[in-house]
Design a protein around this motif. Sequence first.
Motif, PDB file in Angstrom:
ATOM      1  N   HIS A  97       0.833  -1.208   0.000  1.00  0.00           N
ATOM      2  CA  HIS A  97       0.000   0.000   0.000  1.00  0.00           C
ATOM      3  C   HIS A  97       0.868   1.259   0.000  1.00  0.00           C
ATOM      4  CE1 HIS A  97      -4.042  -1.569   0.104  1.00  0.00           C
ATOM      5  NE2 HIS A  97      -3.715  -2.408   1.076  1.00  0.00           N
ATOM      6  N   ARG A  98       1.963   1.241   0.756  1.00  0.00           N
ATOM      7  CA  ARG A  98       2.870   2.404   0.759  1.00  0.00           C
ATOM      8  C   ARG A  98       3.477   2.593  -0.625  1.00  0.00           C
ATOM      9  NH1 ARG A  98       4.242   0.191   5.748  1.00  0.00           N
ATOM     10  NH2 ARG A  98       6.119  -0.786   4.880  1.00  0.00           N
ATOM     11  N   ARG A  99       3.909   1.508  -1.239  1.00  0.00           N
ATOM     12  CA  ARG A  99       4.497   1.578  -2.582  1.00  0.00           C
ATOM     13  C   ARG A  99       3.475   2.078  -3.597  1.00  0.00           C
ATOM     14  NH1 ARG A  99       8.321   2.627  -5.855  1.00  0.00           N
ATOM     15  NH2 ARG A  99       8.536   1.265  -7.637  1.00  0.00           N
ATOM     16  N   ALA A 100       2.262   1.566  -3.501  1.00  0.00           N
ATOM     17  CA  ALA A 100       1.197   2.003  -4.414  1.00  0.00           C
ATOM     18  C   ALA A 100       0.892   3.484  -4.220  1.00  0.00           C
ATOM     19  CB  ALA A 100      -0.057   1.167  -4.198  1.00  0.00           C
ATOM     20  N   HIS A 101       0.918   3.948  -2.980  1.00  0.00           N
ATOM     21  CA  HIS A 101       0.654   5.366  -2.700  1.00  0.00           C
ATOM     22  C   HIS A 101       1.723   6.243  -3.356  1.00  0.00           C
ATOM     23  CE1 HIS A 101       0.528   9.078  -0.234  1.00  0.00           C
ATOM     24  NE2 HIS A 101      -0.782   8.852  -0.275  1.00  0.00           N
ATOM     25  N   VAL A 102       2.983   5.833  -3.243  1.00  0.00           N
ATOM     26  CA  VAL A 102       4.081   6.591  -3.856  1.00  0.00           C
ATOM     27  C   VAL A 102       3.944   6.598  -5.378  1.00  0.00           C
ATOM     28  CG1 VAL A 102       6.588   6.563  -4.252  1.00  0.00           C
ATOM     29  CG2 VAL A 102       5.690   6.261  -1.952  1.00  0.00           C
ATOM     30  N   LEU A 103       3.657   5.443  -5.960  1.00  0.00           N
ATOM     31  CA  LEU A 103       3.507   5.359  -7.419  1.00  0.00           C
ATOM     32  C   LEU A 103       2.332   6.198  -7.910  1.00  0.00           C
ATOM     33  CD1 LEU A 103       4.239   1.570  -7.881  1.00  0.00           C
ATOM     34  CD2 LEU A 103       5.616   3.463  -8.774  1.00  0.00           C
ATOM     35  N   ALA A 104       1.230   6.171  -7.172  1.00  0.00           N
ATOM     36  CA  ALA A 104       0.071   6.977  -7.554  1.00  0.00           C
ATOM     37  C   ALA A 104       0.421   8.465  -7.476  1.00  0.00           C
ATOM     38  CB  ALA A 104      -1.118   6.651  -6.660  1.00  0.00           C
ATOM     39  N   GLY A 105       1.216   8.840  -6.487  1.00  0.00           N
ATOM     40  CA  GLY A 105       1.655  10.234  -6.377  1.00  0.00           C
ATOM     41  C   GLY A 105       2.502  10.662  -7.557  1.00  0.00           C
ATOM     42  N   ARG A 106       3.402   9.795  -7.971  1.00  0.00           N
ATOM     43  CA  ARG A 106       4.231  10.102  -9.146  1.00  0.00           C
ATOM     44  C   ARG A 106       3.371  10.229 -10.403  1.00  0.00           C
ATOM     45  NH1 ARG A 106       9.229   5.921  -8.090  1.00  0.00           N
ATOM     46  NH2 ARG A 106      10.058   6.994  -6.260  1.00  0.00           N
ATOM     47  N   ALA A 107       2.425   9.312 -10.542  1.00  0.00           N
ATOM     48  CA  ALA A 107       1.529   9.368 -11.701  1.00  0.00           C
ATOM     49  C   ALA A 107       0.708  10.653 -11.670  1.00  0.00           C
ATOM     50  CB  ALA A 107       0.607   8.152 -11.719  1.00  0.00           C
ATOM     51  N   LEU A 108       0.274  11.066 -10.486  1.00  0.00           N
ATOM     52  CA  LEU A 108      -0.513  12.298 -10.362  1.00  0.00           C
ATOM     53  C   LEU A 108       0.305  13.507 -10.809  1.00  0.00           C
ATOM     54  CD1 LEU A 108      -3.017  13.849  -9.495  1.00  0.00           C
ATOM     55  CD2 LEU A 108      -2.135  13.813  -7.150  1.00  0.00           C
ATOM     56  N   VAL A 109       1.554  13.578 -10.410  1.00  0.00           N
ATOM     57  CA  VAL A 109       2.401  14.710 -10.794  1.00  0.00           C
ATOM     58  C   VAL A 109       2.560  14.776 -12.309  1.00  0.00           C
ATOM     59  CG1 VAL A 109       4.767  15.608 -10.690  1.00  0.00           C
ATOM     60  CG2 VAL A 109       3.644  14.834  -8.602  1.00  0.00           C
ATOM     61  N   VAL A 110       2.837  13.642 -12.931  1.00  0.00           N
ATOM     62  CA  VAL A 110       3.036  13.634 -14.386  1.00  0.00           C
ATOM     63  C   VAL A 110       1.717  13.912 -15.103  1.00  0.00           C
ATOM     64  CG1 VAL A 110       3.780  12.260 -16.369  1.00  0.00           C
ATOM     65  CG2 VAL A 110       5.008  12.082 -14.207  1.00  0.00           C
ATOM     66  N   ALA A 111       0.622  13.318 -14.614  1.00  0.00           N
ATOM     67  CA  ALA A 111      -0.688  13.556 -15.250  1.00  0.00           C
ATOM     68  C   ALA A 111      -1.065  15.032 -15.162  1.00  0.00           C
ATOM     69  CB  ALA A 111      -1.759  12.687 -14.592  1.00  0.00           C
ATOM     70  N   ALA A 112      -0.785  15.647 -14.026  1.00  0.00           N
ATOM     71  CA  ALA A 112      -1.101  17.072 -13.872  1.00  0.00           C
ATOM     72  C   ALA A 112      -0.238  17.919 -14.799  1.00  0.00           C
ATOM     73  CB  ALA A 112      -0.901  17.492 -12.426  1.00  0.00           C
ATOM     74  N   SER A 113       1.027  17.562 -14.957  1.00  0.00           N
ATOM     75  CA  SER A 113       1.896  18.369 -15.809  1.00  0.00           C
ATOM     76  C   SER A 113       1.537  18.253 -17.278  1.00  0.00           C
ATOM     77  CB  SER A 113       3.362  18.012 -15.582  1.00  0.00           C
ATOM     78  OG  SER A 113       3.643  16.731 -16.067  1.00  0.00           O
ATOM     79  N   ARG A 114       0.897  17.150 -17.659  1.00  0.00           N
ATOM     80  CA  ARG A 114       0.472  17.025 -19.064  1.00  0.00           C
ATOM     81  C   ARG A 114      -1.018  17.282 -19.227  1.00  0.00           C
ATOM     82  NH1 ARG A 114      -1.350  11.983 -21.144  1.00  0.00           N
ATOM     83  NH2 ARG A 114      -0.419  12.537 -23.110  1.00  0.00           N
ATOM     84  N   ALA A 115      -1.665  17.756 -18.153  1.00  0.00           N
ATOM     85  CA  ALA A 115      -3.090  18.125 -18.163  1.00  0.00           C
ATOM     86  C   ALA A 115      -3.975  16.959 -18.590  1.00  0.00           C
ATOM     87  CB  ALA A 115      -3.327  19.356 -19.043  1.00  0.00           C
ATOM     88  N   ASP A 116      -3.649  15.765 -18.109  1.00  0.00           N
ATOM     89  CA  ASP A 116      -4.440  14.564 -18.379  1.00  0.00           C
ATOM     90  C   ASP A 116      -5.383  14.374 -17.192  1.00  0.00           C
ATOM     91  OD1 ASP A 116      -5.454  11.978 -18.763  1.00  0.00           O
ATOM     92  OD2 ASP A 116      -3.588  11.279 -19.688  1.00  0.00           O
ATOM     93  N   THR A 117      -6.562  14.957 -17.285  1.00  0.00           N
ATOM     94  CA  THR A 117      -7.511  14.966 -16.174  1.00  0.00           C
ATOM     95  C   THR A 117      -7.944  13.565 -15.764  1.00  0.00           C
ATOM     96  OG1 THR A 117      -8.309  17.086 -16.992  1.00  0.00           O
ATOM     97  CG2 THR A 117      -9.672  15.986 -15.361  1.00  0.00           C
ATOM     98  N   THR A 118      -8.220  12.717 -16.727  1.00  0.00           N
ATOM     99  CA  THR A 118      -8.682  11.361 -16.428  1.00  0.00           C
ATOM    100  C   THR A 118      -7.647  10.601 -15.619  1.00  0.00           C
ATOM    101  OG1 THR A 118      -9.913  11.369 -18.510  1.00  0.00           O
ATOM    102  CG2 THR A 118      -9.568   9.239 -17.453  1.00  0.00           C
ATOM    103  N   ALA A 119      -6.400  10.631 -16.053  1.00  0.00           N
ATOM    104  CA  ALA A 119      -5.330   9.928 -15.336  1.00  0.00           C
ATOM    105  C   ALA A 119      -5.061  10.579 -13.985  1.00  0.00           C
ATOM    106  CB  ALA A 119      -4.062   9.892 -16.170  1.00  0.00           C
ATOM    107  N   ALA A 120      -5.155  11.899 -13.907  1.00  0.00           N
ATOM    108  CA  ALA A 120      -4.923  12.598 -12.643  1.00  0.00           C
ATOM    109  C   ALA A 120      -5.983  12.225 -11.610  1.00  0.00           C
ATOM    110  CB  ALA A 120      -4.905  14.110 -12.867  1.00  0.00           C
ATOM    111  N   ILE A 121      -7.230  12.175 -12.022  1.00  0.00           N
ATOM    112  CA  ILE A 121      -8.313  11.802 -11.102  1.00  0.00           C
ATOM    113  C   ILE A 121      -8.119  10.366 -10.623  1.00  0.00           C
ATOM    114  CG2 ILE A 121     -10.792  11.316 -10.963  1.00  0.00           C
ATOM    115  CD1 ILE A 121     -11.199  13.782 -12.799  1.00  0.00           C
ATOM    116  N   LEU A 122      -7.796   9.465 -11.538  1.00  0.00           N
ATOM    117  CA  LEU A 122      -7.568   8.071 -11.174  1.00  0.00           C
ATOM    118  C   LEU A 122      -6.401   7.958 -10.194  1.00  0.00           C
ATOM    119  CD1 LEU A 122      -8.057   5.034 -11.438  1.00  0.00           C
ATOM    120  CD2 LEU A 122      -6.685   5.081 -13.539  1.00  0.00           C
ATOM    121  N   ALA A 123      -5.306   8.645 -10.455  1.00  0.00           N
ATOM    122  CA  ALA A 123      -4.140   8.593  -9.571  1.00  0.00           C
ATOM    123  C   ALA A 123      -4.478   9.157  -8.192  1.00  0.00           C
ATOM    124  CB  ALA A 123      -2.976   9.361 -10.189  1.00  0.00           C
ATOM    125  N   ALA A 124      -5.216  10.255  -8.147  1.00  0.00           N
ATOM    126  CA  ALA A 124      -5.607  10.846  -6.858  1.00  0.00           C
ATOM    127  C   ALA A 124      -6.520   9.903  -6.072  1.00  0.00           C
ATOM    128  CB  ALA A 124      -6.295  12.189  -7.079  1.00  0.00           C
TER     129      ALA A 124
END
Length: 145
Positions: A97-124
Amino acid sequence: MYEPVRAPSPSRSVHSTTAADASSDFPHRSREEELEIQLAGHLAALLTVTDELRDLTPSADLDTAAERLAAQVARLRGGHSPLRAEPGAPRDSAALHRRAHVLAGRALVVAASRADTTAAILAAERMDAHAAAGAAEPKELSSTA
């Protein structure tokens, strides 16, 4: 004042190549393409951890998350389905769960920087789910004697 050089430098050969010349020898990716590759990688890693968690503690939430993650990875990779984790040796679910939380955080940062709302919402959503699951895990107390 500065005066431009009018003659080529004697230390430079006519046949030497510069970094600019060499850079045209291989293909380049745009920033958007690089971010897309990074996001697909983070989401694929998160999918792997999610599959491992599903193997440990099956749940409808993890099944749904895995399906959504697989769909996003396939979308980002031009329709190519991601490889899925095979059931393996038992692992510590709190660490997963800790590893998944970190990976989701990384995905959220990249999704936000490329303005990918769908991926950002899923990662959050996955960050929240794994943070809650990690908080619900029993903690082992250390004894100091």
